[in-house]
Enzyme design. Structure first.
Site, PDB file in Angstrom:
ATOM      1  N   ASP A  30       0.845  -1.193   0.000  1.00  0.00           N
ATOM      2  CA  ASP A  30       0.000   0.000   0.000  1.00  0.00           C
ATOM      3  C   ASP A  30       0.886   1.250   0.000  1.00  0.00           C
ATOM      4  O   ASP A  30       1.895   1.317   0.705  1.00  0.00           O
ATOM      5  CB  ASP A  30      -0.919  -0.009   1.236  1.00  0.00           C
ATOM      6  CG  ASP A  30      -2.056   0.990   1.109  1.00  0.00           C
ATOM      7  OD1 ASP A  30      -3.213   0.557   0.989  1.00  0.00           O
ATOM      8  OD2 ASP A  30      -1.786   2.217   1.111  1.00  0.00           O
ATOM      9  N   ASN A  86     -12.696  -3.071   2.895  1.00  0.00           N
ATOM     10  CA  ASN A  86     -13.538  -1.885   3.006  1.00  0.00           C
ATOM     11  C   ASN A  86     -14.481  -1.943   1.805  1.00  0.00           C
ATOM     12  O   ASN A  86     -14.017  -2.098   0.671  1.00  0.00           O
ATOM     13  CB  ASN A  86     -12.697  -0.612   2.964  1.00  0.00           C
ATOM     14  CG  ASN A  86     -11.799  -0.480   4.179  1.00  0.00           C
ATOM     15  OD1 ASN A  86     -12.163  -0.886   5.278  1.00  0.00           O
ATOM     16  ND2 ASN A  86     -10.620   0.077   3.992  1.00  0.00           N
ATOM     17  N   GLY A  92     -15.878   2.677   3.884  1.00  0.00           N
ATOM     18  CA  GLY A  92     -14.607   3.389   3.742  1.00  0.00           C
ATOM     19  C   GLY A  92     -13.829   3.020   2.496  1.00  0.00           C
ATOM     20  O   GLY A  92     -12.622   3.282   2.417  1.00  0.00           O
ATOM     21  N   GLN A  93     -14.502   2.425   1.501  1.00  0.00           N
ATOM     22  CA  GLN A  93     -13.804   2.037   0.263  1.00  0.00           C
ATOM     23  C   GLN A  93     -13.525   3.259  -0.599  1.00  0.00           C
ATOM     24  O   GLN A  93     -14.449   4.011  -0.923  1.00  0.00           O
ATOM     25  CB  GLN A  93     -14.654   1.024  -0.520  1.00  0.00           C
ATOM     26  CG  GLN A  93     -13.955   0.512  -1.776  1.00  0.00           C
ATOM     27  CD  GLN A  93     -14.788  -0.510  -2.540  1.00  0.00           C
ATOM     28  OE1 GLN A  93     -15.961  -0.743  -2.218  1.00  0.00           O
ATOM     29  NE2 GLN A  93     -14.196  -1.108  -3.552  1.00  0.00           N
ATOM     30  N   HIS A  99     -10.357  -5.178  -3.106  1.00  0.00           N
ATOM     31  CA  HIS A  99      -9.009  -5.428  -2.583  1.00  0.00           C
ATOM     32  C   HIS A  99      -9.089  -5.858  -1.133  1.00  0.00           C
ATOM     33  O   HIS A  99      -9.916  -5.354  -0.371  1.00  0.00           O
ATOM     34  CB  HIS A  99      -8.119  -4.176  -2.732  1.00  0.00           C
ATOM     35  CG  HIS A  99      -8.747  -2.913  -2.237  1.00  0.00           C
ATOM     36  ND1 HIS A  99      -9.671  -2.193  -2.972  1.00  0.00           N
ATOM     37  CD2 HIS A  99      -8.594  -2.237  -1.074  1.00  0.00           C
ATOM     38  CE1 HIS A  99     -10.054  -1.123  -2.285  1.00  0.00           C
ATOM     39  NE2 HIS A  99      -9.413  -1.138  -1.115  1.00  0.00           N
ATOM     40  N   LEU A 100      -8.212  -6.767  -0.787  1.00  0.00           N
ATOM     41  CA  LEU A 100      -8.106  -7.259   0.586  1.00  0.00           C
ATOM     42  C   LEU A 100      -6.864  -6.630   1.206  1.00  0.00           C
ATOM     43  O   LEU A 100      -5.761  -6.784   0.675  1.00  0.00           O
ATOM     44  CB  LEU A 100      -7.996  -8.794   0.564  1.00  0.00           C
ATOM     45  CG  LEU A 100      -7.818  -9.510   1.898  1.00  0.00           C
ATOM     46  CD1 LEU A 100      -8.980  -9.222   2.851  1.00  0.00           C
ATOM     47  CD2 LEU A 100      -7.696 -11.024   1.671  1.00  0.00           C
ATOM     48  N   HIS A 101      -7.061  -5.896   2.306  1.00  0.00           N
ATOM     49  CA  HIS A 101      -5.921  -5.321   3.030  1.00  0.00           C
ATOM     50  C   HIS A 101      -5.333  -6.395   3.948  1.00  0.00           C
ATOM     51  O   HIS A 101      -6.071  -7.013   4.732  1.00  0.00           O
ATOM     52  CB  HIS A 101      -6.368  -4.156   3.920  1.00  0.00           C
ATOM     53  CG  HIS A 101      -6.864  -2.937   3.201  1.00  0.00           C
ATOM     54  ND1 HIS A 101      -6.077  -1.829   2.979  1.00  0.00           N
ATOM     55  CD2 HIS A 101      -8.079  -2.644   2.665  1.00  0.00           C
ATOM     56  CE1 HIS A 101      -6.789  -0.895   2.355  1.00  0.00           C
ATOM     57  NE2 HIS A 101      -8.005  -1.364   2.150  1.00  0.00           N
TER      58      HIS A 101
HETATM   59  P1  5GP Z   1      -9.653   1.530   0.423  1.00  0.00           P
HETATM   60  O1  5GP Z   1      -9.788   2.776   1.251  1.00  0.00           O
HETATM   61  O2  5GP Z   1     -10.343   1.650  -0.905  1.00  0.00           O
HETATM   62  O3  5GP Z   1     -10.041   0.274   1.176  1.00  0.00           O
HETATM   63  O4  5GP Z   1      -8.110   1.341   0.176  1.00  0.00           O
HETATM   64  C1  5GP Z   1      -7.445   1.832  -0.942  1.00  0.00           C
HETATM   65  C2  5GP Z   1      -5.978   1.764  -0.608  1.00  0.00           C
HETATM   66  O5  5GP Z   1      -5.253   1.935  -1.818  1.00  0.00           O
HETATM   67  C3  5GP Z   1      -5.505   2.859   0.343  1.00  0.00           C
HETATM   68  O6  5GP Z   1      -4.962   2.259   1.506  1.00  0.00           O
HETATM   69  C4  5GP Z   1      -4.460   3.631  -0.469  1.00  0.00           C
HETATM   70  O7  5GP Z   1      -3.353   4.010   0.299  1.00  0.00           O
HETATM   71  C5  5GP Z   1      -4.091   2.635  -1.549  1.00  0.00           C
HETATM   72  N1  5GP Z   1      -3.681   3.240  -2.817  1.00  0.00           N
HETATM   73  C6  5GP Z   1      -4.352   4.200  -3.524  1.00  0.00           C
HETATM   74  N2  5GP Z   1      -3.713   4.461  -4.670  1.00  0.00           N
HETATM   75  C7  5GP Z   1      -2.625   3.651  -4.710  1.00  0.00           C
HETATM   76  C8  5GP Z   1      -1.575   3.471  -5.664  1.00  0.00           C
HETATM   77  O8  5GP Z   1      -1.517   4.092  -6.721  1.00  0.00           O
HETATM   78  N3  5GP Z   1      -0.614   2.550  -5.358  1.00  0.00           N
HETATM   79  C9  5GP Z   1      -0.657   1.815  -4.192  1.00  0.00           C
HETATM   80  N4  5GP Z   1       0.332   0.936  -3.991  1.00  0.00           N
HETATM   81  N5  5GP Z   1      -1.636   1.966  -3.276  1.00  0.00           N
HETATM   82  C10 5GP Z   1      -2.604   2.866  -3.532  1.00  0.00           C
END
Ligand code: 5GP
Ligand code: ZN
Length: 113
Positions: A30, A86, A92-93, A99-101
């Site tokens: 991330d 998320n 919070g997406q 995607h799985l964190h």
């Molecule tokens: P969400 O909030 O949708 O669950 O998580 C999206 C995640 O994607 C965030 O933690 C953010 O830091 C990450 N992210 C957004 N853009 C990029 C990118 O261009 N490259 C990488 N490696 N991570 C990204």
């Protein structure tokens, strides 16, 4: 899908620090880590949200979780980790590609804020 940043990462159009890859899944660090280890595990196929999954995606999503186990093994993560989807606005997406964190390297609290 054009315009999707994670699809661009899959195609190599946006650079990422790739940790794991197979024919259906890719995992990368991330950009804005919330823990010492913070990896995003995504299907290469563009699926925007959990509610848009089809029955045929079931094994793909199982493989996504299995990839988390393989990555945790590979990185020799001890003492557990947190896996998070998320989903949607209230979830919070921010990026509309499932995607799985995988978060590790510190202790997490529950319930999440
Ligand atoms: P969400 O909030 O949708 O669950 O998580 C999206 C995640 O994607 C965030 O933690 C953010 O830091 C990450 N992210 C957004 N853009 C990029 C990118 O261009 N490259 C990488 N490696 N991570 C990204
Ligand atoms: Zn996408």
């Amino acid at each position: 899908m054009s315009g999707c940043i994670f699809c661009k990462i899959v195609k190599g159009e946006i650079k990422s620090d790739i940790i794991f890859e197979n024919d259906k899944i890719i995992a990368f660090k991330d950009l804005n880590p919330q823990a010492p280890i913070h990896i995003l595990i995504i299907p290469k196929k563009h699926i925007s949200r959990i509610e848009n999954l089809e029955k045929e995606d079931s094994s793909l999503m199982g493989n996504l979780i299995f990839s988390a186990k393989e990555i945790a093994d590979k990185l020799d993560i001890k003492n557990g980790y947190r896996l998070v989807f998320n989903n949607g606005a209230n979830g919070g997406q921010e990026v509309e590609h499932i995607h799985l964190h995988l978060l590790a390297g510190r202790k997490f609290t529950w319930p999440a804020g």
